[in-house]
Write an enzyme that holds these catalytic residues in place. Structure first.
Site, short mmCIF file in Angstrom:
data_model
loop_
_atom_site.label_atom_id
_atom_site.label_comp_id
_atom_site.label_asym_id
_atom_site.label_seq_id
_atom_site.Cartn_x
_atom_site.Cartn_y
_atom_site.Cartn_z
CG ASP A 58 -7.96 -5.89 -69.32
OD1 ASP A 58 -7.79 -5.96 -70.54
OD2 ASP A 58 -7.80 -4.69 -68.66
CD GLU A 101 -7.19 -5.53 -64.83
OE1 GLU A 101 -8.02 -4.99 -65.54
OE2 GLU A 101 -6.11 -4.66 -64.34
CB CYS A 156 -14.69 -2.30 -61.17
SG CYS A 156 -13.09 -2.79 -61.69
CG HIS A 180 -16.24 9.60 -80.49
ND1 HIS A 180 -15.67 8.95 -79.84
CD2 HIS A 180 -15.60 10.20 -81.69
CE1 HIS A 180 -14.32 8.97 -80.43
NE2 HIS A 180 -14.34 9.46 -81.35
C1 PEP Z 1 -11.34 -4.27 -66.58
O1 PEP Z 1 -10.38 -4.82 -67.31
O2 PEP Z 1 -12.28 -4.69 -66.53
C2 PEP Z 1 -11.30 -2.90 -66.05
C3 PEP Z 1 -12.04 -2.38 -65.12
O3 PEP Z 1 -10.37 -1.94 -66.17
P1 PEP Z 1 -10.30 -1.42 -67.73
O4 PEP Z 1 -11.33 -1.47 -68.61
O5 PEP Z 1 -9.90 0.11 -67.51
O6 PEP Z 1 -9.19 -1.90 -68.42
MG MG Z 2 -8.63 -3.76 -66.99
#
Ligand code: PEP
Ligand code: MG
Length: 565
Positions: free
Chosen positions: A447, A423, A494, A195
């Protein structure tokens, strides 16, 4: 005199130098060891009071961080509080007290020790991390039993900036420190997902954990310099300049041809509480609003609750765009109130859109709240975990139906860009076909990497393999971006890779229009792109060189050499 150097695991990038302040650990192993059991009744009352006080402290912290840092961080304390009502922990401790042989401290240590051992023996890293939570809560209970006053905000010097050295750093302590005066963290214990590491990244403070070798010598140093990316700390002369470079984004040199031109740098958030960080690090919008944290509490949010949260974010972020992602629950994200099915492979199971398509009433409610909030400023909605065009079409049918419902009810709405996350490899491969169904793509590299390499993103054993630098992952990203440009839509990134300054020039070169990242990463990415001038030919060469590689290590070399050229 030669500088001494120590090594650890760099968990929050940035460079800092300055005077040190040492937070000694509480001796949880021996607290209350020698005191006798006076009476069972008395021990029971002591335990009760300690649990109550710990719960009060945790509630205070939870509320404070929810307001200041957002839901993701607040969840740490929610989990700690759940432990206080866990029958196999506190319940078991009460039962053992009844035997009259051990005092409250001893009983707690015994029960917690067994829980920690059990959790650590499980292979799932999620449970291994929960062992740290048990230790955190045990420490707080013992302190309350012993009436130890260790409020770090009182202990920390009243003025000046310091590098904090700590045997261990609990989330409660991290929150209590005045972060604007903390230059860096060096913690003896902990890993990348501890954490303290997560919090350091959230605040954008350079940090190093797991510095076990030579710890005693290190804590005796009066002045240190550390690098939270490369994972080292060294002694330095006391007249060294004090600095922490995480705000370096302000010094950006952005020329006509700098890679920053035409690139939007946005932030990822989990709740309206994160908006202060969005402002602090000067994000140009929200590229990913993870709405799942709203659904992780004991009760589900109503349409009005959701509306309020979304509207606040959109309003605050306006005139920039806010991209709201529909519920991405499942996988590593648990939600007790949603009764998710137990699955053998949750990351390959009924997760995200697969779940919401099975619960249309819940999905529609969220979509209605998003439509209603869209009146507050520029808004986009995007769907996570799409593998096929049919799923996207079904999601969009729900979206249009929700719009009808909102209009029928007489609410005002704004315009809405409609996007999808890329993803899952199958969707990435079909990018040219899917592009005609949406306004934008947002690539979730976390992902996408785990699914392309078949390497669990949560498993530290596979960290070496689970890398977005793999040429197949970068090749796929290039392909998706090019396909989107051909169809006249934009693509953003992202996932965590979006906040990696080493990858930013490559992303720019393949035509990515927005990088969205943890707010604490914005400054270094802005600086990296702002300082770099690259002609279109040079950008093309970079892409070709990366895509010519077969190995992750070769890609990293190519990216590093482009940084210095
Ligand atoms: C990702 O998979 O890169 C993503 C931005 O979504 P999360 O990390 O929330 O799965
Ligand atoms: Mg994701």
């Amino acid at each position: 005199m030669e500088n001494k150097i120590w090594h650890g695991l760099g968990v929050s990038a940035g460079h800092a130098a300055g005077p040190t302040w040492y937070l000694k650990g509480f001796q949880a192993e021996t607290a209350g060891e020698t005191s006798q059991v006076s009476s069972i009744e008395e021990e029971r009352v002591r335990l009760q009071q300690a649990v109550l006080r710990t719960e009060q402290n945790l509630t205070g912290l939870e509320e404070k961080v929810r307001a200041e840092q957002g839901e993701e961080v607040a969840q740490i304390f929610v989990a700690h509080k759940l432990l206080l009502s866990d029958p196999s922990f506190i319940g078991e401790a009460y039962q053992r007290l009844e035997k009259g042989q051990l005092n409250a401290e001893q009983v707690l240590r015994e029960v917690a020790g067994e829980a920690v051992q059990m959790l650590q023996s499980l292979e799932d890293p999620y449970f291994q991390e929960r062992a740290v939570d048990v230790q955190d809560v045990l420490g707080q209970l013992l302190k309350n039993l012993q009436n130890v006053q260790d409020d770090v905000s009182d202990l920390f010097p009243q003025s000046g900036n310091y590098i904090v050295l700590a045997d261990e750093l609990t989330p409660a302590q991290t929150i209590a420190l005045p972060k604007d005066r903390v230059l860096g963290f060096i913690v003896r214990q902990g890993g990348k997902t501890s954490h303290a590491a997560i919090l350091a990244r959230t605040y954008g403070i350079p940090a190093l954990v797991g510095v076990t070798d030579g710890w005693g010598d290190l804590t005796a140093q009066k002045w240190l310099e550390l690098d939270g990316e490369e994972g080292w700390v060294q002694s330095s002369a006391e007249n060294q300049v004090i600095f922490a470079n995480t705000d370096a984004g302000d010094e950006v040199i952005s020329g006509e041809n700098s890679l920053l031109q035409g690139m939007i740098l946005a932030a990822n958030i989990g709740s309206p509480g994160d908006l202060s960080l969005v402002r602090k690090f000067k994000a140009q919008g929200i590229g990913l609003y993870r709405t799942e944290f709203l659904f992780m509490g004991e009760e589900l949010p109503s349409e009005e609750d959701q509306l309020e949260a979304y509207r606040q974010v959109i309003d605050d972020c306006s005139p920039h765009l806010t991209v709201i992602r529909t519920l991405d629950i499942g996988g590593d994200k648990k939600a007790p109130a949603l009764n998710l099915p137990q699955e053998k492979n949750p990351f390959l199971g009924v997760r995200a859109l697969r779940f919401t398509l099975r619960r249309p009433e819940l999905f529609r409610q969220q979509l209605r709240a998003i439509w209603r909030a869209s009146a507050a400023g520029p808004t986009a909605v995007m769907f996570p975990m799409i593998a096929t065009p049919e799923e996207l079409e079904e999601a969009k049918e729900n979206l249009w139906a929700a719009r009808e419902e909102v209009l029928q009810a007489g609410y005002e709405i704004g315009g809405l860009q409609v996007g999808m996350m890329i993803e899952i490899p199958s969707a990435a491969w079909l990018a040219d076909k899917l592009a005609s169904l949406v306004d934008f793509f947002s690539i979730g590299t976390n992902d996408l990497t785990q699914y392309m390499l078949a390497a669990d993103r949560e498993n530290p054993e596979l960290a070496e393999l689970n890398q977005p630098y793999h040429p197949a992952v970068l090749g796929m990203i290039a392909r998706v971006s090019q396909a989107s440009l051909k169809k006249g839509i934009w693509t953003g990134i992202c996932g965590e890779a979006g906040g990696d300054p080493l990858l930013a020039p490559f992303f720019k070169a393949v035509g990515i229009k927005e990088l969205s990242m943890a707010p604490g990463s914005l400054a270094k990415v802005r600086t990296a792109l702002g300082k770099m001038e690259m002609s279109l030919e040079e950008q093309e060469t970079l892409v070709k060189s990366v895509l010519a590689c077969a190995r992750t290590s070769e890609v990293i070399k190519v990216l590093q050499s482009s940084k210095t050229s």
